[in-house]
Every structure is written in structure tokens, then in C-alpha cells.
Design a protein around this motif. Structure first.
Motif, PDB file in Angstrom:
ATOM      1  N   THR A  89       0.828  -1.212   0.000  1.00 50.15           N
ATOM      2  CA  THR A  89       0.000   0.000   0.000  1.00 50.15           C
ATOM      3  C   THR A  89       0.857   1.255   0.000  1.00 50.15           C
ATOM      4  OG1 THR A  89      -1.787  -1.181   1.139  1.00 50.15           O
ATOM      5  CG2 THR A  89      -1.826   1.215   1.241  1.00 50.15           C
ATOM      6  N   GLN A  90       1.936   1.242   0.771  1.00 53.29           N
ATOM      7  CA  GLN A  90       2.841   2.398   0.791  1.00 53.29           C
ATOM      8  C   GLN A  90       3.371   2.712  -0.610  1.00 53.29           C
ATOM      9  OE1 GLN A  90       5.404   0.767   4.154  1.00 53.29           O
ATOM     10  NE2 GLN A  90       5.607   2.957   4.529  1.00 53.29           N
ATOM     11  N   SER A  93       0.695   3.764  -3.232  1.00 52.78           N
ATOM     12  CA  SER A  93       0.220   5.131  -3.030  1.00 52.78           C
ATOM     13  C   SER A  93       1.065   6.121  -3.815  1.00 52.78           C
ATOM     14  CB  SER A  93       0.233   5.488  -1.541  1.00 52.78           C
ATOM     15  OG  SER A  93      -0.670   4.677  -0.819  1.00 52.78           O
ATOM     16  N   ALA A 208      -5.515  -2.520   0.881  1.00 53.52           N
ATOM     17  CA  ALA A 208      -5.384  -1.168   1.431  1.00 53.52           C
ATOM     18  C   ALA A 208      -6.577  -0.823   2.313  1.00 53.52           C
ATOM     19  CB  ALA A 208      -5.250  -0.158   0.296  1.00 53.52           C
ATOM     20  N   SER A 213      -6.690   2.420   4.423  1.00 55.03           N
ATOM     21  CA  SER A 213      -6.193   3.318   3.381  1.00 55.03           C
ATOM     22  C   SER A 213      -7.016   3.119   2.111  1.00 55.03           C
ATOM     23  CB  SER A 213      -4.714   3.047   3.091  1.00 55.03           C
ATOM     24  OG  SER A 213      -3.924   3.254   4.239  1.00 55.03           O
ATOM     25  N   GLU A 214      -6.843   4.014   1.165  1.00 52.48           N
ATOM     26  CA  GLU A 214      -7.568   3.916  -0.096  1.00 52.48           C
ATOM     27  C   GLU A 214      -6.601   3.939  -1.263  1.00 52.48           C
ATOM     28  OE1 GLU A 214     -10.785   6.542  -0.824  1.00 52.48           O
ATOM     29  OE2 GLU A 214     -11.737   6.195   1.122  1.00 52.48           O
TER      30      GLU A 214
END
Length: 296
Positions: A89-90, A93, A208, A213-214
Motif C-alpha cells: 500500500t505504501q 500510493s 489497502a 487506506s484507499e
């Protein structure tokens, strides 16, 4: 190319391979039990370290055994894909296209009679996808380090990046359909082919969401063709880290459709070995035709 053309494709594919001098049926010595055991031990050590680090197993593929079952011999080769949704996810993004080179991948293979290993590094992600988030890249390295340490006897090395550029070796197609429909169409086309094995998929956006998170909708599809893959890898074994398991990333585009990206196999061979062979171009043509037919 759809399943009813499979026989014609394989005949032509093997003709191209022989014409190029590609070694399809290698000397038995290259499949020696000692090398196979060494390759196996490297991947088993990696899996043990990954389990201790609580990395999620995604898929493990024994290229050589799958190819042998399809009647094609190649050097011993095993790849493992290991996931950390937080790291994924990091990085995603920063650039959703980095999903093509996630999750973590490590490959052990017969390199002229000894077990060698390669892995995809944060530097690879940084260059190919223009990722500038140094914290995310450092976290990637930190999470992978124990796995590489467990593989130390084989001297694991990163896939070389000296010739790598932004978006290097990425084939891109546009779909007018949303991500779920595009994924379904591609999966149907892939699984309809008799010489193809389906390995699964990774829903990055769902990962995510579970972390609070999105991300834009994005799904990684994993599959392989043991016979054509074995031929293409015969003299280019380290490309097995990026192909056969072949990967397709489908992510949402602003117009409501989807972007479909996958690896150019000839470009990967050139990155790893400085050259490519006709079977690589033939596979590119087959994959592109199959995907285009599926999403039109």
C-alpha cells in the motif's frame, strides 16, 4: 490467441525456437538432482524466513517441474512471491503501476550447474515506476532483508538496473470496461487456454482498505504457460522472476475504464541477458492478442 488455436501456436512456437537455436531439451546433467536440491533448499530457506517475518505467501512456482509435466525440459527454477500488504500500500500510493512488480519476489535457479538467486530490489521499483518515497523504499528493503539473509549461500543478487528506465518493458492496453469486468474477461480468456495454469490474483485496493487506506481499484492477475514458458526460459532462467508466473495489472483509469499492463518478455530478457530470442517476441504477440480480444 484463444484455445482453439493453441495447437497451431505451439507448433509455430517450437519451430521458431529451433530456428533460433534455443535449447529446448537440455542435457540431463543440467537437471541434476544435486542442483535441484540446492535450488529447493534456497527457496525453502526463503519461505522459512518469510514465515518468521510474517510475510504472507502468495504463490510458489516450480518452473522446471511444471515445464517437465508439459513435455519441456529446462534448468531447475523456483520462484516465491511473498506479500506485506502494508508495504504494498505504501508503494502503490506513490504509483499504482508499481503493483506489476509487487509483492516481494525471489527466484532460485540452476545457473550453469550451481544454485543462484535473484530478487527484485527497491532500486528496481524506484527506477521503473518513478517512486520517490524513500521511507517506503527503505521499508521494502528492511522487510526483504531477512529473506535474503536466509538465501545467503546462493549469493542472491538484485535484478540489474543499469539499463532500466521509467516504464521500461511495460506493454499497456486500454479497456473501456471497469476493473471488475476487465479482470473477469481476462481471467476467462486466460483460463480457456489449455496450455495455461492459473495461479491466482491479488486485490491491492482490498488490501489497502483493510489497513484503513484507499487506493484506486487495482488487481494483479497471476498465471503461466509451462510449455512456452519453459522454452522461453531455457537459456534465460533468471527472467523467471518476472515471467512465467506472468503478471497482469489492471487498474482504474479516470475515464471509468481500466488500464491493463504486463511485462514485455523480450525486453526483460534483454535487461537480464543483454539479448532476447524469437520465442520471447512470439509470446509477446500471443499475450497481446489474447488480452486485446478479451477486453474489446
Amino acid at each position: 490467441m484463444l484455445v482453439d488455436k493453441k495447437g497451431l501456436f505451439m507448433t509455430r512456437f517450437l519451430q521458431i525456437a529451433f530456428a533460433a537455436g534455443t535449447s529446448i531439451f537440455l542435457a540431463t546433467a543440467s537437471l541434476g538432482q544435486s542442483v535441484q536440491q540446492a535450488v529447493d533448499s534456497v527457496i525453502e530457506a526463503a519461505k522459512t524466513a518469510a514465515a518468521e517475518e510474517q510475510l504472507e505467501p502468495v504463490v510458489e512456482i516450480d518452473h522446471a517441474r511444471l515445464a517437465a509435466a508439459a513435455g519441456v525440459e529446462m534448468p531447475s527454477s523456483r520462484v516465491a512471491l511473498l506479500s506485506d500488504p502494508k508495504i504494498n500500500t505504501q508503494l502503490l500510493s506513490s504509483n499504482i503501476r508499481a503493483g506489476l512488480d509487487l509483492p516481494f519476489r525471489v527466484l532460485s535457479f540452476d545457473d550453469n550447474g550451481k544454485a543462484s538467486a535473484v530478487f527484485t530490489s527497491s532500486e528496481f521499483l524506484k527506477i521503473r515506476h518513478g517512486i520517490a518515497d524513500t521511507n517506503a523504499l527503505e521499508d521494502f528493503d528492511d522487510r526483504l532483508a531477512p529473506v535474503l539473509q536466509a538465501m545467503s549461500e546462493s549469493g542472491p543478487r538484485p535484478v540489474q538496473t543499469s539499463a532500466l528506465t521509467l516504464d521500461y518493458g511495460i506493454i499497456e492496453l486500454a479497456s473501456s470496461h471497469g476493473v471488475p469486468e476487465t479482470v473477469a474477461k481476462l481471467k476467462e480468456a486466460i483460463t480457456a487456454q489449455a496450455d495455461t495454469v492459473w495461479f491466482g490474483e491479488v486485490d491491492y485496493a482490498a488490501q489497502a482498505q483493510q489497513l484503513g487506506s484507499e487506493l484506486v481499484p487495482a488487481v494483479l492477475l497471476l498465471f503461466g504457460g509451462p510449455a512456452p514458458g519453459g522454452v522461453a526460459m531455457a537459456n534465460f532462467p533468471s527472467i523467471g522472476i518476472d515471467a512465467f508466473c506472468q503478471k497482469i495489472l489492471v487498474y482504474a483509469s479516470p475515464d471509468g475504464g481500466s488500464v491493463v499492463i504486463f511485462n514485455d518478455i523480450a525486453a526483460l530478457a534483454e535487461l537480464h541477458y543483454g539479448t532476447s530470442a524469437p520465442p520471447h517476441a512470439a509470446l509477446n504477440e500471443r499475450l497481446t492478442a489474447t488480452f486485446l480480444a478479451a477486453i474489446e
